[in-house]
Design a protein around this motif. Structure first.
Motif, PDB file in Angstrom:
ATOM      1  N   TYR A   1       0.947  -1.230   0.016  1.00 22.12           N
ATOM      2  CA  TYR A   1       0.033   0.171  -0.072  1.00 22.12           C
ATOM      3  C   TYR A   1       0.884   1.059  -0.025  1.00 22.12           C
ATOM      4  CZ  TYR A   1      -4.211  -2.797   0.995  1.00 22.12           C
ATOM      5  OH  TYR A   1      -5.221  -3.981   0.859  1.00 22.12           O
ATOM      6  N   ASP A   2       1.936   1.134   0.816  1.00 26.05           N
ATOM      7  CA  ASP A   2       2.977   2.274   0.603  1.00 26.05           C
ATOM      8  C   ASP A   2       3.617   2.487  -0.752  1.00 26.05           C
ATOM      9  OD1 ASP A   2       2.292   2.728   3.389  1.00 26.05           O
ATOM     10  OD2 ASP A   2       4.257   1.476   3.847  1.00 26.05           O
ATOM     11  N   VAL A   3       3.727   1.463  -1.394  1.00 23.94           N
ATOM     12  CA  VAL A   3       4.383   1.552  -2.719  1.00 23.94           C
ATOM     13  C   VAL A   3       3.288   2.402  -3.519  1.00 23.94           C
ATOM     14  CG1 VAL A   3       5.146   0.372  -4.718  1.00 23.94           C
ATOM     15  CG2 VAL A   3       5.981  -0.377  -2.562  1.00 23.94           C
ATOM     16  N   LEU A   4       2.001   1.730  -3.435  1.00 26.54           N
ATOM     17  CA  LEU A   4       0.998   2.558  -4.405  1.00 26.54           C
ATOM     18  C   LEU A   4       0.691   3.855  -4.034  1.00 26.54           C
ATOM     19  CD1 LEU A   4      -1.753  -0.405  -4.243  1.00 26.54           C
ATOM     20  CD2 LEU A   4      -0.451   0.132  -6.079  1.00 26.54           C
ATOM     21  N   GLY A   5       0.840   4.342  -2.895  1.00 26.73           N
ATOM     22  CA  GLY A   5       0.458   5.591  -2.432  1.00 26.73           C
ATOM     23  C   GLY A   5       1.743   6.463  -3.113  1.00 26.73           C
ATOM     24  N   ALA A   6       2.997   5.901  -2.906  1.00 30.11           N
ATOM     25  CA  ALA A   6       4.221   6.759  -3.391  1.00 30.11           C
ATOM     26  C   ALA A   6       4.109   6.738  -4.927  1.00 30.11           C
ATOM     27  CB  ALA A   6       5.609   6.089  -2.916  1.00 30.11           C
ATOM     28  N   SER A   7       3.745   5.870  -5.469  1.00 31.54           N
ATOM     29  CA  SER A   7       3.637   6.075  -7.083  1.00 31.54           C
ATOM     30  C   SER A   7       2.685   6.901  -7.522  1.00 31.54           C
ATOM     31  CB  SER A   7       3.348   4.457  -7.413  1.00 31.54           C
ATOM     32  OG  SER A   7       4.073   3.419  -7.050  1.00 31.54           O
ATOM     33  N   VAL A   8       1.535   6.714  -6.765  1.00 27.65           N
ATOM     34  CA  VAL A   8       0.454   7.875  -7.042  1.00 27.65           C
ATOM     35  C   VAL A   8       0.945   9.137  -6.918  1.00 27.65           C
ATOM     36  CG1 VAL A   8      -1.835   8.897  -6.494  1.00 27.65           C
ATOM     37  CG2 VAL A   8      -1.415   6.267  -6.772  1.00 27.65           C
ATOM     38  N   ARG A   9       1.364   9.469  -5.827  1.00 30.60           N
ATOM     39  CA  ARG A   9       2.264  10.826  -5.598  1.00 30.60           C
ATOM     40  C   ARG A   9       3.105  11.249  -6.528  1.00 30.60           C
ATOM     41  NH1 ARG A   9       1.700   9.048  -0.226  1.00 30.60           N
ATOM     42  NH2 ARG A   9       3.678   8.219  -0.240  1.00 30.60           N
TER      43      ARG A   9
ATOM     44  N   VAL B   1       1.382   1.771 -10.670  1.00 32.88           N
ATOM     45  CA  VAL B   1       0.284   1.631  -9.813  1.00 32.88           C
ATOM     46  C   VAL B   1      -0.361   0.450 -10.379  1.00 32.88           C
ATOM     47  CG1 VAL B   1      -1.931   2.572  -9.310  1.00 32.88           C
ATOM     48  CG2 VAL B   1      -0.140   3.932  -9.266  1.00 32.88           C
ATOM     49  N   LEU B   2      -0.463   0.188 -11.958  1.00 32.02           N
ATOM     50  CA  LEU B   2      -1.091  -0.808 -12.702  1.00 32.02           C
ATOM     51  C   LEU B   2      -0.316  -2.172 -12.411  1.00 32.02           C
ATOM     52  CD1 LEU B   2      -2.055   0.745 -16.277  1.00 32.02           C
ATOM     53  CD2 LEU B   2      -3.621  -0.054 -14.340  1.00 32.02           C
ATOM     54  N   VAL B   3       0.853  -2.077 -12.365  1.00 32.07           N
ATOM     55  CA  VAL B   3       1.719  -3.269 -12.335  1.00 32.07           C
ATOM     56  C   VAL B   3       1.605  -3.873 -10.829  1.00 32.07           C
ATOM     57  CG1 VAL B   3       4.320  -4.167 -12.119  1.00 32.07           C
ATOM     58  CG2 VAL B   3       3.497  -2.799 -14.090  1.00 32.07           C
ATOM     59  N   VAL B   4       1.787  -2.992  -9.712  1.00 30.54           N
ATOM     60  CA  VAL B   4       1.483  -3.161  -8.296  1.00 30.54           C
ATOM     61  C   VAL B   4       0.053  -4.032  -8.109  1.00 30.54           C
ATOM     62  CG1 VAL B   4       1.625  -2.870  -6.194  1.00 30.54           C
ATOM     63  CG2 VAL B   4       3.396  -2.086  -7.484  1.00 30.54           C
ATOM     64  N   ALA B   5      -0.869  -3.283  -8.512  1.00 34.44           N
ATOM     65  CA  ALA B   5      -2.113  -3.663  -8.434  1.00 34.44           C
ATOM     66  C   ALA B   5      -2.666  -4.856  -8.927  1.00 34.44           C
ATOM     67  CB  ALA B   5      -3.305  -2.571  -8.774  1.00 34.44           C
TER      68      ALA B   5
ATOM     69  N   SER C   1      -8.389  10.869  -5.295  1.00 30.06           N
ATOM     70  CA  SER C   1      -8.105  11.864  -4.709  1.00 30.06           C
ATOM     71  C   SER C   1      -6.699  12.776  -5.076  1.00 30.06           C
ATOM     72  CB  SER C   1      -7.792  11.350  -3.192  1.00 30.06           C
ATOM     73  OG  SER C   1      -6.491  10.389  -3.095  1.00 30.06           O
ATOM     74  N   HIS C   2      -5.784  12.281  -5.863  1.00 25.62           N
ATOM     75  CA  HIS C   2      -4.671  13.109  -6.109  1.00 25.62           C
ATOM     76  C   HIS C   2      -4.760  13.659  -7.618  1.00 25.62           C
ATOM     77  CE1 HIS C   2      -2.868  11.281  -2.633  1.00 25.62           C
ATOM     78  NE2 HIS C   2      -1.978  12.204  -2.651  1.00 25.62           N
ATOM     79  N   HIS C   3      -5.725  13.208  -8.480  1.00 21.09           N
ATOM     80  CA  HIS C   3      -5.903  13.367  -9.519  1.00 21.09           C
ATOM     81  C   HIS C   3      -7.387  13.456  -9.930  1.00 21.09           C
ATOM     82  CE1 HIS C   3      -2.118  11.311  -9.283  1.00 21.09           C
ATOM     83  NE2 HIS C   3      -1.752  12.215 -10.334  1.00 21.09           N
ATOM     84  N   LYS C   4      -7.871  14.519  -9.656  1.00 16.72           N
ATOM     85  CA  LYS C   4      -9.388  14.605  -9.696  1.00 16.72           C
ATOM     86  C   LYS C   4      -9.881  14.784 -11.037  1.00 16.72           C
ATOM     87  CE  LYS C   4      -9.415  16.858  -5.155  1.00 16.72           C
ATOM     88  NZ  LYS C   4     -10.092  15.770  -4.460  1.00 16.72           N
TER      89      LYS C   4
END
Length: 630
Positions: free
Chosen positions: A10-18, A25-29, A47-50
């Motif tokens: 989840y931390d990796v996903l959050g850092a990738s989004v930021r 994000v696609l690869v991890v999910a 939330s980060h890309h409205k």
């Protein structure tokens, strides 16, 4: 088998989004193959890309391709709600909103078979957005599809969804489908509440407002026969709006029989519909019902209610009724805790002034404005903490009120006072000037032939908004006034202002004033003469002569404009017929025929001759109509 998703993923996903790394994000999910992980990825990406609706679509389609089990109810709500927020009015233009809605609808179709329990709120948002953007057929398809899915554990039908569908059916005036929809809701155990009735009544009355704004309902002012209201023929015959109101009133009576409390917006919708039809008596009946409900503690009467009643009298050209309602509204406002807003005028006063101006009673309009402004100034000088109640505020700082004052003064032929009021109000309240407020005064000056005032006001408009603020017709009329009074230097100055408007070099040659030359070719001759007379660098040869067909068309249009304003109304139809006949006589001539230029020259002389009669209608009347012998 899906991999476990510890905290680090989840931390990796959050850092990738930021970091805006959508590929990671696609690869991890995809590697974790978990419904919860995809839901988390979509939520943090939104939330980060409205505004990135494409990212939401790609994540959702990847989730559908990777996962095999049914999806979460919350994921359906998240995806559709996010797309609807991106397509909301004011957030994007209409074209982009339609694209987003189409993609959201496509996502709903692919998500629906994989859901055990859908999000009713998401379906309601989707159907509402589709209807608001003119995609009502798709909204009904969503509803029918939801009814055909027995695998869903929770039913989709609700009072809100039925109200959305009924409102759209009411706009189409499909009463049979509305009755079928209500019977379906009743069989499904759904109580038909005020929400459903309100949607139907407001849907029935909405097209009446649209038709009124488009001019479908108009007034005819017959000379010496008073004023009468004439509703236009609707698409389904005479009185289409009247039939809609009658259906809406029958539903209103059904609410009363079923002891359903009608909200205030239902009263306002029916009142405003009758007001648009110019029927103050029907509006007063609903106003009386709201007054009776207000005595029982129901907050029904407001400034909006008074405004609709006032507008109904103004729409019916009932000036005395308008002033009577305004007096009643003033008494109501004095007994109600309504704070006066600084810098704004009550629109009740503005409606009354408009009614007086339409009735051409400018003196009463100015008297009413003066009295309201004086009371408002006295209110401002009092202690507001002790005196919170204000009857009806009025101030010239309000742009609508200011424009009404200027309009009333111009209608009363008081240009100098209108200019003084405009200057003093802007100086007193430190307001910014706008060219739109000066244009009515310029139009008045051009119509009255007041060259000095027209040049002064045009100069102020040019300083505020540039040469593009004046239309081609205004430029030509201003030039004509200057040339008729032999003000050659003013003409040259105006032409110099026109140069940058139509040419990058400011040279009055073949590239200058192309629009004016094409629309008003007869202006080429007198502009060329003035330029040569002013000893400018321009010569008569530098002004290109328009094609023959353009000159003929301009002469024909100019002749029709002059005939339209000919002093004798009974001669206008004959003159129009003669003009058309003369042009048809020579329409078979070749464009290079030398006779055409002579005909055009003769036509311009006849045009000037007709213009000369406008200033002496009495002599024209004596020459055309001989007095009868005694």
């Amino acid at each position: 088998m899906a991999l476990s998703a510890p905290r680090i993923h989840y931390d990796v996903l959050g850092a990738s989004v930021r970091a805006n790394d959508f590929h990671t994000v696609l690869v991890v999910a995809s590697a974790l193959r978990s419904r919860q992980v995809f839901h988390f990825a979509i939520s943090i990406w939104v939330s980060h890309h409205k505004d990135d609706w494409k990212g939401v679509v790609e994540l959702t389609r990847t989730m559908l391709r990777v996962l095999t089990e049914n999806l979460l109810h919350s994921t359906h709500h998240l995806v559709i709600s996010a797309m609807m927020d991106m397509a909301r009015p004011g957030h994007c233009n209409a074209t982009l909103a339609n694209v987003i809605l189409s993609n959201a609808l496509a996502l709903h179709w692919v998500l629906a078979p994989r859901l055990e329990s859908p999000s009713i709120a998401a379906i309601h948002k989707l159907m509402r957005a589709l209807i608001d953007h003119g995609m009502s057929e798709s909204a009904f398809q969503v509803y029918r599809d939801s009814e055909r899915r027995p695998s869903w554990k929770s039913p989709v039908s609700s009072d809100a969804i039925f109200a959305v569908l009924a409102g759209e059916l009411a706009r189409r005036e499909d009463i049979r489908s509305i009755m079928h929809l209500s019977s379906v809701a009743t069989r499904g155990g759904i109580y038909i509440s005020a929400h459903f009735y309100s949607a139907v009544i407001c849907g029935l009355t909405m097209p009446i407002k649209l038709m009124a704004n488009s001019g479908a309902y108009r007034y005819s002012r017959k000379r010496d026969h008073g004023r009468s209201y004439q509703p236009a023929l609707g698409p389904n015959g005479y009185g289409n709006g009247l039939r809609r109101i009658q259906i809406a009133e029958s539903l209103f009576d059904s609410m009363r029989r079923n002891e359903i409390e009608a909200p205030v917006k239902v009263y306002h919708a029916l009142m405003y519909s009758w007001a648009l039809l110019g029927q103050p008596r029907q509006v007063q009946s609903y106003f009386t019902k709201l007054e009776q409900k207000s005595k029982g503690g129901f907050m029904g009467i407001s400034e909006v209610t008074w405004g609709i009643l006032l507008y109904s009298h103004a729409r019916a050209h009932d000036v005395q009724g308008t002033l009577s309602v305004l007096a009643r509204a003033r008494e109501w406002a004095s007994g109600t805790n309504i704070r006066a807003t600084d810098g704004r005028t009550s629109y009740l006063v503005n409606i009354s002034v408009c009614a007086l101006l339409v009735d051409r009673d400018t003196r009463s309009a100015l008297t009413l404005l003066d009295a309201c402004i004086q009371r408002y100034n006295e209110y401002l000088q009092t202690d507001k903490e002790e005196t919170d109640r204000m009857e009806l505020p009025a101030t010239p700082a309000d742009p609508v009120t200011r424009s009404l004052i200027i309009r009333a003064l111009l209608d009363n032929q008081r240009l100098a006072q209108a200019i003084n009021v405009y200057n003093s109000v802007h100086a007193q309240f430190n307001l910014a000037e706008h060219s739109s407020e000066l244009k009515p005064m310029l139009k008045f000056c051009l119509g009255q032939g007041d060259t000095n005032s027209a040049l002064q006001i045009a100069g102020r408009i040019l300083n505020l908004s540039g040469v593009g603020a004046l239309t081609d017709s205004q430029w030509i009329r201003l030039l004509r006034l200057c040339i008729d009074e032999n003000r050659d230097m003013d003409v040259a100055r105006l032409l110099n202002d026109l140069g940058p408007r139509n040419s990058e070099h400011g040279d009055f040659g073949a590239v200058v004033m192309p629009v004016l030359r094409n629309k008003y070719p007869d202006a080429v001759d007198w502009i060329s003469r003035v330029l040569a007379k002013c000893s400018k660098d321009y010569t008569v040869d530098s002004v290109s002569v328009p094609p023959v067909h353009v000159q003929c068309l301009s002469l024909y249009r100019g002749l029709l404009r002059v005939v339209r304003d000919f002093p004798l109304a009974d001669m206008r139809r004959k003159f129009k017929h003669n003009a058309r006949f003369c042009f048809e006589l020579y329409r078979d001539l070749e464009p290079d025929n030398p006779k055409i230029q002579q005909l055009i020259s003769d036509g311009k002389q006849q045009l000037q001759w007709l213009r000369s009669w406008k200033d002496d209608p009495e002599t024209c009347q004596k020459l055309v109509h001989k007095p009868r012998s005694q």
